[in-house]
Design a protein around this motif. Structure first.
Motif, PDB file in Angstrom:
ATOM      1  N   UNK A 168     -10.153   0.455   1.338  1.00 40.87           N
ATOM      2  CA  UNK A 168      -9.036   1.127   0.608  1.00 40.87           C
ATOM      3  C   UNK A 168      -9.111   2.605   0.267  1.00 40.87           C
ATOM      4  N   UNK A 169      -8.000   3.538   0.556  1.00 41.45           N
ATOM      5  CA  UNK A 169      -8.071   4.608   0.123  1.00 41.45           C
ATOM      6  C   UNK A 169      -6.503   5.123  -0.607  1.00 41.45           C
ATOM      7  N   UNK A 170      -7.003   5.970  -1.348  1.00 37.72           N
ATOM      8  CA  UNK A 170      -5.939   6.252  -2.428  1.00 37.72           C
ATOM      9  C   UNK A 170      -4.998   7.912  -1.854  1.00 37.72           C
TER      10      UNK A 170
ATOM     11  N   UNK B  29       0.897   8.057  -5.824  1.00 39.25           N
ATOM     12  CA  UNK B  29       0.335   8.388  -4.815  1.00 39.25           C
ATOM     13  C   UNK B  29       0.340   6.672  -3.742  1.00 39.25           C
ATOM     14  N   UNK B  30      -0.114   6.377  -2.191  1.00 35.60           N
ATOM     15  CA  UNK B  30       0.177   5.405  -1.662  1.00 35.60           C
ATOM     16  C   UNK B  30      -1.642   5.263  -1.686  1.00 35.60           C
ATOM     17  N   UNK B  31      -1.762   3.516  -1.748  1.00 39.07           N
ATOM     18  CA  UNK B  31      -3.235   2.783  -1.425  1.00 39.07           C
ATOM     19  C   UNK B  31      -2.890   2.735   0.433  1.00 39.07           C
ATOM     20  N   UNK B  32      -3.303   2.950   0.650  1.00 41.73           N
ATOM     21  CA  UNK B  32      -3.805   1.821   2.195  1.00 41.73           C
ATOM     22  C   UNK B  32      -5.367   1.572   2.609  1.00 41.73           C
ATOM     23  N   UNK B  33      -5.234   0.380   2.948  1.00 43.22           N
ATOM     24  CA  UNK B  33      -5.808  -0.542   3.082  1.00 43.22           C
ATOM     25  C   UNK B  33      -6.547  -1.012   4.322  1.00 43.22           C
ATOM     26  N   UNK B  34      -7.521  -0.794   5.101  1.00 44.51           N
ATOM     27  CA  UNK B  34      -7.862  -0.887   6.054  1.00 44.51           C
ATOM     28  C   UNK B  34      -8.134  -2.197   6.189  1.00 44.51           C
TER      29      UNK B  34
END
Length: 139
Positions: free
Chosen positions: A92-94, A123-128
């Motif tokens: 995950x990245x914030x 903020x956005x959370x993206x999970x690879x």
């Protein structure tokens, strides 16, 4: 029908809510329900306007300390032959990056009508996605 990876991901993508599992700095687990949208191999979520006890969300602090997360979607029926679950593991990245915020907001607004009137403001959370695990009652 036996689940395969594609069907498992489709079921996950269609679900309305997932449980996000992160790890506190102490090593103990932290689990919270989230709204989400999937595009390709990435899951997006955003901090939205629903009431929260604080703006310093534990999930964001946990991800800053350890970005490895799990997401779980499950389906329950009293007839247990309809049971299934899908777990996605990922990194995950914030982000407050405008492009990531726009992508996440657009995907979430297309999935959840509530976000069309009250867009999430980050903020956005993206999970690879790094792994997919699933189970269903074998019929």
């Amino acid at each position: 029908m036996t689940l395969d990876r594609g069907t498992a991901l489709a079921r996950f993508t269609r679900a309305s809510v997932a449980a996000l599992g992160t790890t506190r700095e102490s090593g103990s687990p932290h689990l919270v329900p989230i709204t989400f949208a999937v595009e390709a191999d990435t899951v997006y979520s955003m901090v939205d306007r629903k009431p929260k006890t604080t703006t310093a969300l534990r999930r964001l602090a946990n991800i800053a300390a350890n970005p490895e997360v799990s997401l779980l979607v499950d389906h329950y029926e009293d007839d247990w032959t309809g049971l299934w679950w899908v777990r996605l593991d990922g990194t995950a990245t914030v982000s407050d990056d405008p492009a990531t915020l726009t992508t996440a907001r657009t995907l979430l607004q297309s999935k959840y009508p509530q976000y069309r009137d009250q867009p999430p403001d980050g903020p956005a959370l993206s999970i690879a996605i790094t792994g997919v695990t699933w189970w269903e009652w074998a019929r």
